[in-house]
Design a protein around this motif. Structure first.
Motif, short mmCIF file in Angstrom:
data_model
loop_
_atom_site.label_atom_id
_atom_site.label_comp_id
_atom_site.label_asym_id
_atom_site.label_seq_id
_atom_site.Cartn_x
_atom_site.Cartn_y
_atom_site.Cartn_z
N GLN A 65 1.00 -1.17 0.09
CA GLN A 65 0.11 0.02 -0.04
C GLN A 65 0.91 1.22 0.00
N PRO A 66 0.38 2.37 -0.31
CA PRO A 66 1.16 3.38 -0.32
C PRO A 66 1.72 3.82 1.14
N ALA A 67 3.09 4.03 0.91
CA ALA A 67 3.70 4.46 2.36
C ALA A 67 4.59 5.59 2.49
N GLY A 68 4.66 6.22 3.38
CA GLY A 68 5.43 7.42 3.84
C GLY A 68 5.17 8.73 3.68
N GLU A 69 5.68 9.50 4.38
CA GLU A 69 5.37 11.10 4.30
C GLU A 69 6.64 11.85 4.04
N GLY A 70 6.67 13.05 3.61
CA GLY A 70 7.63 13.93 3.75
C GLY A 70 8.71 13.36 2.34
N GLU A 71 10.10 13.32 2.74
CA GLU A 71 11.25 13.08 1.78
C GLU A 71 11.23 11.73 1.15
N VAL A 72 10.61 10.74 1.84
CA VAL A 72 10.72 9.36 0.88
C VAL A 72 9.26 8.94 1.13
N ARG A 73 8.62 8.40 -0.24
CA ARG A 73 7.45 7.76 -0.38
C ARG A 73 7.54 6.59 -1.27
N VAL A 74 6.64 5.57 -0.97
CA VAL A 74 6.75 4.43 -1.92
C VAL A 74 5.37 3.99 -2.16
N ARG A 75 5.18 3.63 -3.28
CA ARG A 75 3.92 3.09 -3.88
C ARG A 75 3.95 2.09 -4.93
N LEU A 76 2.98 1.16 -4.83
CA LEU A 76 2.90 0.04 -5.81
C LEU A 76 2.10 0.76 -7.18
N THR A 77 2.84 0.49 -8.23
CA THR A 77 1.71 0.90 -9.58
C THR A 77 1.86 -0.25 -10.28
N ARG A 78 0.63 -0.33 -11.00
CA ARG A 78 0.24 -1.57 -12.16
C ARG A 78 -0.36 -0.46 -13.33
N ARG A 79 0.39 -0.67 -14.36
CA ARG A 79 0.20 0.01 -15.67
C ARG A 79 -0.08 -1.23 -16.67
N SER A 80 -1.08 -0.96 -17.44
CA SER A 80 -1.34 -1.70 -18.39
C SER A 80 -0.27 -2.24 -19.21
N GLY A 81 -0.42 -3.60 -19.35
CA GLY A 81 0.94 -4.27 -20.31
C GLY A 81 2.34 -4.41 -19.57
N ARG A 82 2.40 -4.01 -18.20
CA ARG A 82 3.71 -4.02 -17.61
C ARG A 82 3.57 -4.77 -16.40
N THR A 83 4.53 -5.43 -15.81
CA THR A 83 4.42 -6.12 -14.44
C THR A 83 4.25 -5.08 -13.48
N ALA A 84 4.12 -5.44 -12.26
CA ALA A 84 3.79 -4.68 -11.26
C ALA A 84 5.13 -3.93 -10.96
N ARG A 85 5.13 -2.76 -10.54
CA ARG A 85 6.44 -1.73 -10.23
C ARG A 85 6.20 -1.10 -9.09
N VAL A 86 7.19 -0.64 -8.38
CA VAL A 86 7.38 0.11 -7.17
C VAL A 86 7.79 1.41 -7.58
N GLU A 87 7.25 2.45 -7.15
CA GLU A 87 7.69 3.81 -7.26
C GLU A 87 8.28 4.19 -6.01
N LEU A 88 9.62 4.91 -5.96
CA LEU A 88 10.28 5.54 -4.67
C LEU A 88 10.31 6.82 -5.24
N ILE A 89 9.48 7.82 -4.47
CA ILE A 89 9.60 9.54 -4.71
C ILE A 89 10.42 9.94 -3.76
N LEU A 90 11.51 10.48 -4.07
CA LEU A 90 12.49 10.97 -3.36
C LEU A 90 12.44 12.71 -3.26
N VAL A 91 12.24 13.11 -2.05
CA VAL A 91 11.96 14.78 -2.19
C VAL A 91 13.19 15.27 -1.22
#
Length: 138
Positions: A65-91
């Motif tokens: 599930q989406p996690a984190g606040e502030g400078e580091v956040r992590v979320r699972l993404t599923r886009r059509s035609g691709r395997t599941a991916r994880v996004e790391l948002i670094l601020v």
């Protein structure tokens, strides 16, 4: 210590539609001496190599599930035609970078860390006396 090198996509700024992501390699590091932390080191592009250290729990939570606040956040993404991916948002300061990596790659890093130190057992392996001694000797 356990390490795992992965392929990361540095996603383009949303203001630049059509621009492809930059592909980079990065290594995740986990050491039982610092059982709450993981470090991501980018292996290409800059010297010194950029490093981010953040809570292992953030990654463990972020694969479900989406996690984190502030400078580091992590979320699972599923886009059509691709395997599941994880996004790391670094601020940091005035900039934000979004890195995408395969869910399987991240899980291949996390499983050995959980074998070394199961979630919830970090305090059992943390050597507070050693940490305090190092702090007082500075």
């Amino acid at each position: 210590m356990t390490t795992h090198t992965v392929e990361l996509e540095l996603l383009p700024d949303p203001d630049e539609p059509g621009r492809p992501p930059a592909v980079l390699r990065g290594t995740f590091l986990y050491c039982t001496r610092r059982p709450f932390e993981v470090t991501l080191v980018l292996l290409e592009g800059c010297h010194p190599k950029p490093r981010w250290t953040f809570a292992r729990d953030l990654l463990l939570d972020g694969v479900r599930q989406p996690a984190g606040e502030g400078e580091v956040r992590v979320r699972l993404t599923r886009r059509s035609g691709r395997t599941a991916r994880v996004e790391l948002i670094l601020v940091s300061g005035g900039w934000c970078s979004v890195f995408s990596l395969g869910l399987i790659d991240l899980v291949q890093f996390l499983i050995p860390t959980m074998d070394l130190v199961p979630p919830g057992e970090e305090m059992r392996v943390l050597d507070l006396d050693d940490g305090l001694a190092r702090l007082l000797n500075r």
